[in-house]
Scaffold this active site. Sequence first.
Site, PDB file in Angstrom:
ATOM      1  N   SER A 108       2.835  -0.601   6.460  1.00 46.38           N
ATOM      2  CA  SER A 108       4.078  -0.140   5.865  1.00 46.38           C
ATOM      3  C   SER A 108       4.661   1.023   6.683  1.00 46.38           C
ATOM      4  CB  SER A 108       3.801   0.254   4.411  1.00 46.38           C
ATOM      5  OG  SER A 108       4.977   0.314   3.690  1.00 46.38           O
ATOM      6  N   ASP A 128       4.950 -10.866   1.046  1.00 48.25           N
ATOM      7  CA  ASP A 128       5.617  -9.554   1.135  1.00 48.25           C
ATOM      8  C   ASP A 128       7.121  -9.769   1.250  1.00 48.25           C
ATOM      9  OD1 ASP A 128       6.489  -6.988   1.705  1.00 48.25           O
ATOM     10  OD2 ASP A 128       5.092  -6.644   3.373  1.00 48.25           O
ATOM     11  N   HIS A 135       3.489  -6.919  -0.905  1.00 50.53           N
ATOM     12  CA  HIS A 135       3.392  -5.895   0.138  1.00 50.53           C
ATOM     13  C   HIS A 135       2.064  -5.125   0.100  1.00 50.53           C
ATOM     14  CE1 HIS A 135       4.697  -2.812   2.892  1.00 50.53           C
ATOM     15  NE2 HIS A 135       4.518  -1.877   1.986  1.00 50.53           N
TER      16      HIS A 135
HETATM   17  N1  LIG Z   1       1.671   1.471  -2.265  1.00 50.48           N
HETATM   18  C1  LIG Z   1       1.877   2.044  -0.995  1.00 50.48           C
HETATM   19  C2  LIG Z   1       2.792   1.208  -0.192  1.00 50.48           C
HETATM   20  C3  LIG Z   1       4.166   1.682   0.076  1.00 50.48           C
HETATM   21  O1  LIG Z   1       4.589   1.127   1.261  1.00 50.48           O
HETATM   22  C4  LIG Z   1       2.267   3.485  -1.119  1.00 50.48           C
HETATM   23  O2  LIG Z   1       2.524   3.924  -2.221  1.00 50.48           O
HETATM   24  O3  LIG Z   1       2.260   4.196  -0.115  1.00 50.48           O
END
Ligand SMILES: N[C@@H](CCO)C(=O)O
Length: 504
Positions: free
Chosen positions: A168, A329, A362
């Site tokens: 991410s 995702d 994701h």
């Molecule tokens: N769940 C993760 C993914 C966000 O991209 C976060 O809170 O950083």
Amino acid sequence: MGISAQNPSFRNFFSEKKGQNIGIVHSINYEIPGIFRLESGKTLSRVSIEYEMYGKMNADKSNVILICHALTGDAHAAGLHAGDKKSGWWNIVIGPNKAFDTEKYCIICSNIIGGCKGSTGPSSINPETEKHYSISFPVITISDMVNAQKKLIEHLGVKQLFAVAGGSMGGMQVLQWTVSYPEMVKKAIAIATTASSTPQQIAFEAIGRKAITDDPNWNGGNYYGKEIPAQGLALARMIGHITYLSDASMQKKFGRDQQDEASAELFPNFQVESYLNHQGDTFTKRFDANSYLYITKAVDFFDLSKNGSLIEGFSGVTAKYLVISITSDWLYPPYQGQEIVSALNANGVDAKYEEIRSQYGHDAFLLEEGQLNYLIRGFLSQILVSDIMYQNFYSVSRDETIENASILMVKKKVNHLPVISKDGKLEGIVTSWDITKAVACKITGLDEIITRNVKYVYAGEKIETASSIMENYSISALPVIDSENRIIGMVTSESISALIGRFN
Ligand SMILES: N[C@@H](CCO)C(=O)O
Ligand SMILES: CC(=O)SCCNC(=O)CCNC(=O)[C@H](O)C(C)(C)COP(=O)(O)OP(=O)(O)OC[C@H]1O[C@@H](n2cnc3c(N)ncnc32)[C@H](O)[C@@H]1OP(=O)(O)O
């Protein structure tokens, strides 16, 4: 964990090798000396970077892997803090015998600049005013996060990272590292990410920010020591969290189930509502609202394309790449991972695309233990000819005398001399054994003893290929050539043997 993988047998197949946990770990704080200059031109002083380190650095510090965290992560990627029950956020892949094997590699993870988990961010005290920065904190970018990490890496005496990895927003930092500091990164692993934030991604972040700034408790960012904008921050997380899941995972987790009527104020809550309320509520206890504003904006600003071209944006990248997308995702869909790989390949970069088959959405990059370990382990342990070839090799031209060639071999302590033409092309090879035979037969011209049907390898081939050629033809050195038959290095059986002790 809420759901099982789409295909359990597939998941089990990848889970075959179980790693161990690393036990109790602790965070360290490093203060960057002097002034830290941001991409905007603004400066900060006394910038703190919180980090954790697992595993030992080897003698030449060539086994260091930097892990970059996502939006709301922190430096605590693995192991347990004393007294805690919950391990760090990527414990599934970090530890002995896991993909980021702490018996082999030294793993470092730091909290980003702008964060609220020990590194300098809007909730920190500004040393000049002795008050919280709040919204006087300068705008930060992904590049600023990477520049701060670079200061830490330099402070630790590491010249080149064996790998940089993250999912991410962590993946964005990985991409940025290889663009900003190509010579400092050997391998890069970017998961569930994009090289340029899209309008849909920006739109979700914008609603989250609006939820925070519309909360009266936000108070222009000045809420430290007062009521925090909990409602706005919780709402921001609830919106964000929906984008981290998938339709299928929500179906499986909650269906249309409702809570008991007793728990409802007006109507019975659906389980998904109760879940989102829980996620929102927990988030307000662990995250700073102003940090959320700054970090989401850094994500939105992220765009590595240059003059509208990602290919141009990636020119100069040299790291070997593994790009992983997740089938379900919809926040960072697989096409964005494929775009990264295409642009890297167009620059001649050795970049591989893989997909994690998952229904988790994701957040699968935090959950799919088996597939993550399988893909990452394979990529990290794959060693190419270019990793071990000698670029400082000695060569001769075919009109050289045998005497001169043998003097060169003795002086430079080599047993092989590639024979090259004036324009650097490989014409043959002579070995110390060829010279011994020539002396016995009283031959003086090198041209007569050159092996012309010379075996060779390309830099991008696996070392297994090089070693099987050596074994099949009983030779102990191979020239490495480029696509135009120009010699660019030598790989020897000693360099392959030396690999065995490489990570000790
Ligand atoms: N769940 C993760 C993914 C966000 O991209 C976060 O809170 O950083
Ligand atoms: C990536 C980085 O760099 S770090 C950031 C990663 N960490 C986070 O994002 C933390 C918050 N996020 C999560 O918990 C994410 O969902 C994940 C991906 C990390 C974990 O996923 P899962 O293991 O599938 O957990 P799940 O999404 O089911 O959530 C579990 C929580 O929801 C609660 N919950 C589950 N169902 C319900 C429900 N119907 N009603 C209320 N609460 C519920 C559980 O009690 C549990 O609470 P707890 O976390 O306080 O113990």
